[in-house]
Scaffold this motif. Sequence first.
Motif, PDB file in Angstrom:
ATOM      1  N   LEU A 120      20.785 -22.165  23.079  1.00  0.00           N
ATOM      2  CA  LEU A 120      19.997 -22.906  22.086  1.00  0.00           C
ATOM      3  C   LEU A 120      18.401 -22.987  22.560  1.00  0.00           C
ATOM      4  O   LEU A 120      17.603 -22.865  21.665  1.00  0.00           O
ATOM      5  CB  LEU A 120      20.367 -24.135  21.629  1.00  0.00           C
ATOM      6  N   THR A 121      18.295 -23.349  23.808  1.00  0.00           N
ATOM      7  CA  THR A 121      16.883 -23.442  24.492  1.00  0.00           C
ATOM      8  C   THR A 121      16.045 -22.111  24.353  1.00  0.00           C
ATOM      9  O   THR A 121      15.044 -22.195  24.195  1.00  0.00           O
ATOM     10  CB  THR A 121      16.873 -24.064  25.776  1.00  0.00           C
ATOM     11  N   LYS A 122      16.820 -20.963  24.256  1.00  0.00           N
ATOM     12  CA  LYS A 122      16.117 -19.669  24.237  1.00  0.00           C
ATOM     13  C   LYS A 122      15.404 -19.439  22.860  1.00  0.00           C
ATOM     14  O   LYS A 122      14.584 -19.000  22.822  1.00  0.00           O
ATOM     15  CB  LYS A 122      17.087 -18.321  24.464  1.00  0.00           C
ATOM     16  N   VAL A 123      16.357 -20.241  21.745  1.00  0.00           N
ATOM     17  CA  VAL A 123      15.644 -20.080  20.434  1.00  0.00           C
ATOM     18  C   VAL A 123      14.318 -20.778  20.320  1.00  0.00           C
ATOM     19  O   VAL A 123      13.437 -20.251  19.661  1.00  0.00           O
ATOM     20  CB  VAL A 123      16.429 -20.739  19.381  1.00  0.00           C
ATOM     21  N   GLY A 124      14.169 -21.806  20.978  1.00  0.00           N
ATOM     22  CA  GLY A 124      12.755 -22.577  20.972  1.00  0.00           C
ATOM     23  C   GLY A 124      12.668 -23.954  20.123  1.00  0.00           C
ATOM     24  O   GLY A 124      13.493 -23.994  19.598  1.00  0.00           O
ATOM     25  N   GLY A 125      11.853 -24.814  20.627  1.00  0.00           N
ATOM     26  CA  GLY A 125      11.536 -26.121  19.877  1.00  0.00           C
ATOM     27  C   GLY A 125      12.275 -27.190  20.618  1.00  0.00           C
ATOM     28  O   GLY A 125      11.865 -28.320  20.187  1.00  0.00           O
ATOM     29  N   ILE A 126      13.265 -27.021  21.556  1.00  0.00           N
ATOM     30  CA  ILE A 126      13.904 -28.019  22.199  1.00  0.00           C
ATOM     31  C   ILE A 126      13.217 -28.406  23.722  1.00  0.00           C
ATOM     32  O   ILE A 126      12.937 -27.286  24.426  1.00  0.00           O
ATOM     33  CB  ILE A 126      15.255 -27.765  22.752  1.00  0.00           C
ATOM     34  N   ASP A 127      13.032 -29.519  23.710  1.00  0.00           N
ATOM     35  CA  ASP A 127      12.215 -30.149  24.797  1.00  0.00           C
ATOM     36  C   ASP A 127      12.892 -30.724  26.007  1.00  0.00           C
ATOM     37  O   ASP A 127      12.380 -30.626  27.137  1.00  0.00           O
ATOM     38  CB  ASP A 127      11.325 -31.317  24.567  1.00  0.00           C
ATOM     39  N   ARG A 128      14.265 -30.807  25.911  1.00  0.00           N
ATOM     40  CA  ARG A 128      15.103 -31.564  26.849  1.00  0.00           C
ATOM     41  C   ARG A 128      16.472 -31.445  26.397  1.00  0.00           C
ATOM     42  O   ARG A 128      16.768 -31.300  25.301  1.00  0.00           O
ATOM     43  CB  ARG A 128      14.499 -33.016  27.194  1.00  0.00           C
ATOM     44  N   CYS A 129      17.154 -31.301  27.419  1.00  0.00           N
ATOM     45  CA  CYS A 129      18.833 -31.167  27.249  1.00  0.00           C
ATOM     46  C   CYS A 129      19.619 -32.375  27.921  1.00  0.00           C
ATOM     47  O   CYS A 129      18.808 -32.885  28.897  1.00  0.00           O
ATOM     48  CB  CYS A 129      19.391 -29.947  27.345  1.00  0.00           C
ATOM     49  N   VAL A 130      20.540 -32.884  27.688  1.00  0.00           N
ATOM     50  CA  VAL A 130      21.489 -33.837  28.516  1.00  0.00           C
ATOM     51  C   VAL A 130      22.938 -33.159  28.622  1.00  0.00           C
ATOM     52  O   VAL A 130      23.314 -32.706  27.551  1.00  0.00           O
ATOM     53  CB  VAL A 130      21.578 -35.156  27.717  1.00  0.00           C
ATOM     54  N   THR A 131      23.446 -33.160  29.871  1.00  0.00           N
ATOM     55  CA  THR A 131      24.780 -32.954  30.049  1.00  0.00           C
ATOM     56  C   THR A 131      25.997 -33.720  29.348  1.00  0.00           C
ATOM     57  O   THR A 131      25.674 -34.731  28.817  1.00  0.00           O
ATOM     58  CB  THR A 131      25.109 -32.793  31.421  1.00  0.00           C
ATOM     59  N   GLU A 132      27.107 -32.882  29.146  1.00  0.00           N
ATOM     60  CA  GLU A 132      28.182 -33.807  28.898  1.00  0.00           C
ATOM     61  C   GLU A 132      28.312 -34.930  29.954  1.00  0.00           C
ATOM     62  O   GLU A 132      27.925 -34.838  30.912  1.00  0.00           O
ATOM     63  CB  GLU A 132      29.142 -32.869  28.789  1.00  0.00           C
TER      64      GLU A 132
ATOM     65  N   TRP B  23      19.646 -33.309   9.989  1.00  0.00           N
ATOM     66  CA  TRP B  23      20.198 -31.729   9.866  1.00  0.00           C
ATOM     67  C   TRP B  23      19.276 -30.843   9.345  1.00  0.00           C
ATOM     68  O   TRP B  23      19.399 -29.500   9.497  1.00  0.00           O
ATOM     69  CB  TRP B  23      21.368 -31.923   8.758  1.00  0.00           C
ATOM     70  N   THR B  24      18.188 -31.375   8.827  1.00  0.00           N
ATOM     71  CA  THR B  24      16.867 -30.622   8.228  1.00  0.00           C
ATOM     72  C   THR B  24      15.590 -30.792   8.617  1.00  0.00           C
ATOM     73  O   THR B  24      15.495 -32.187   9.163  1.00  0.00           O
ATOM     74  CB  THR B  24      16.999 -30.652   6.600  1.00  0.00           C
ATOM     75  N   VAL B  25      14.463 -30.201   8.301  1.00  0.00           N
ATOM     76  CA  VAL B  25      13.407 -30.548   8.461  1.00  0.00           C
ATOM     77  C   VAL B  25      12.959 -31.843   7.892  1.00  0.00           C
ATOM     78  O   VAL B  25      12.380 -32.671   8.260  1.00  0.00           O
ATOM     79  CB  VAL B  25      12.164 -29.501   8.159  1.00  0.00           C
ATOM     80  N   ALA B  26      13.208 -31.866   6.593  1.00  0.00           N
ATOM     81  CA  ALA B  26      12.847 -33.022   5.748  1.00  0.00           C
ATOM     82  C   ALA B  26      13.473 -34.500   6.438  1.00  0.00           C
ATOM     83  O   ALA B  26      12.893 -35.527   6.388  1.00  0.00           O
ATOM     84  CB  ALA B  26      13.438 -33.019   4.533  1.00  0.00           C
TER      85      ALA B  26
ATOM     86  N   LYS C 274       9.150 -28.063  14.721  1.00  0.00           N
ATOM     87  CA  LYS C 274       8.040 -28.026  15.633  1.00  0.00           C
ATOM     88  C   LYS C 274       6.708 -27.266  14.760  1.00  0.00           C
ATOM     89  O   LYS C 274       5.803 -27.703  14.607  1.00  0.00           O
ATOM     90  CB  LYS C 274       8.025 -27.175  16.843  1.00  0.00           C
ATOM     91  N   ALA C 275       7.089 -26.458  14.052  1.00  0.00           N
ATOM     92  CA  ALA C 275       6.316 -25.548  12.928  1.00  0.00           C
ATOM     93  C   ALA C 275       5.789 -26.368  12.019  1.00  0.00           C
ATOM     94  O   ALA C 275       4.569 -26.258  11.600  1.00  0.00           O
ATOM     95  CB  ALA C 275       6.894 -24.440  12.485  1.00  0.00           C
ATOM     96  N   SER C 276       6.596 -27.348  11.445  1.00  0.00           N
ATOM     97  CA  SER C 276       6.216 -28.004  10.267  1.00  0.00           C
ATOM     98  C   SER C 276       5.242 -29.022  10.709  1.00  0.00           C
ATOM     99  O   SER C 276       4.531 -29.528  10.005  1.00  0.00           O
ATOM    100  CB  SER C 276       7.596 -28.877   9.725  1.00  0.00           C
ATOM    101  N   GLN C 277       5.194 -29.439  11.892  1.00  0.00           N
ATOM    102  CA  GLN C 277       4.140 -30.298  12.531  1.00  0.00           C
ATOM    103  C   GLN C 277       2.651 -29.665  12.552  1.00  0.00           C
ATOM    104  O   GLN C 277       1.830 -30.351  12.324  1.00  0.00           O
ATOM    105  CB  GLN C 277       4.561 -30.632  14.044  1.00  0.00           C
ATOM    106  N   CYS C 278       2.800 -28.355  12.350  1.00  0.00           N
ATOM    107  CA  CYS C 278       1.765 -27.692  12.211  1.00  0.00           C
ATOM    108  C   CYS C 278       1.070 -27.046  10.647  1.00  0.00           C
ATOM    109  O   CYS C 278       0.372 -26.526  10.508  1.00  0.00           O
ATOM    110  CB  CYS C 278       1.617 -26.388  12.879  1.00  0.00           C
ATOM    111  N   GLY C 279       2.229 -27.783   9.902  1.00  0.00           N
ATOM    112  CA  GLY C 279       1.945 -27.426   8.495  1.00  0.00           C
ATOM    113  C   GLY C 279       2.396 -25.933   8.317  1.00  0.00           C
ATOM    114  O   GLY C 279       2.118 -25.146   7.184  1.00  0.00           O
ATOM    115  N   GLU C 280       3.248 -25.610   9.092  1.00  0.00           N
ATOM    116  CA  GLU C 280       4.060 -23.888   8.947  1.00  0.00           C
ATOM    117  C   GLU C 280       5.184 -24.239   8.473  1.00  0.00           C
ATOM    118  O   GLU C 280       5.927 -25.070   8.637  1.00  0.00           O
ATOM    119  CB  GLU C 280       3.548 -23.474  10.298  1.00  0.00           C
ATOM    120  N   GLU C 281       5.783 -23.111   7.811  1.00  0.00           N
ATOM    121  CA  GLU C 281       7.013 -22.966   7.403  1.00  0.00           C
ATOM    122  C   GLU C 281       7.572 -21.680   8.009  1.00  0.00           C
ATOM    123  O   GLU C 281       7.276 -20.567   7.421  1.00  0.00           O
ATOM    124  CB  GLU C 281       7.319 -23.272   5.981  1.00  0.00           C
TER     125      GLU C 281
END
Length: 321
Positions: free
Chosen positions: A20-32, A203-206, A237-244
């Motif tokens: 999932l972190t390879k997809v992008g947008g995630i700033d941090r993870c937490v282990t089980e 669940w969504t950007v909204a 993250k894209a929506s923060q820049c007004g992008e979709e």
Amino acid sequence: MRIILAPMEGLVDAPIRETLTKVGGIDRCVTEFIRVTQGMLPPRIFYKYAPELHNRSLTRVGVPVAVQLLGSDPAMMARHGEQAASLGATQVDINFGCPAKTVNKHKGGCVLMREPELMAEIVAAVRQAVPADIPVTAKMRLGYDDRSMGVACAQALEAAGAGEIVIHARSKVDGYKPPAYWEEIARAREAVSTPVIANGEIWTVADYWRCREVSGCDDVMIGRGLIARPDLARAIKASQCGEEIPPMTWHEVVALMEEYAAALQTRLEDRYVTGRIKQWLNYLRQGFSEAEQIWPNARKIREVAPMLACLSSVESHQAAA
């Protein structure tokens, strides 16, 4: 703003964090969570749950991973926090949010929210044992029996030295049933100066923007939403820049799951690998019609190769949706 991948026992393991972190947008993870009882756990247990410790507590793409501990004995939690730090943890997180009956029965997780004083003792002990440059953080809910303990517990954690507090916007009794009570997160956030991170029902950007407006939190933690839609953090993250951005296609999701399966096969027997894939596929049904289409057949499959073939057996429609 930051987006944190939530810990999910039995699902969000190191291979899925890598994927999932390879997809992008995630700033941090937490282990089980690593369960702390009376005995001192050997280093191999820490490496099992957090193999990223071998890589400066980073995924391969450089996303930090916090080590999460669960337990109720302040002294033992302190010793394990110290050990996590000595093994390379760059953040130690404490679980006060797990609603599982078996965990709560043994005085771990959310049941501790009945005792804010004990929560404070645990955090203070870990904070004292861990080097000052390593953050000690905590995750909690709004309460155990009801949603009345959010403010008191957040204040207890702040007084004990927690550097950040993640609040899941439900009580233990609420479980994971909608809705999420983001307005109760706002009450706790307003009662402390420690940074508060909102969690629950994104669940969504909204959903992200509604949660941010209601809770007042810039930062969020997302669990099931990121499993159901692997590109959700990137889209936010894209929506923060007004992008979709175009939504991820089923073909792209299958490629992720193939990568995930290959990583799992180095750690688990095939029957467990297919079980993990089914867990992920079940969540994907909420975001992808293709997952819903193949689910009746996929749930019966027990071997990895037929499972991967099943995933690829439908055409991708997501891009046109």
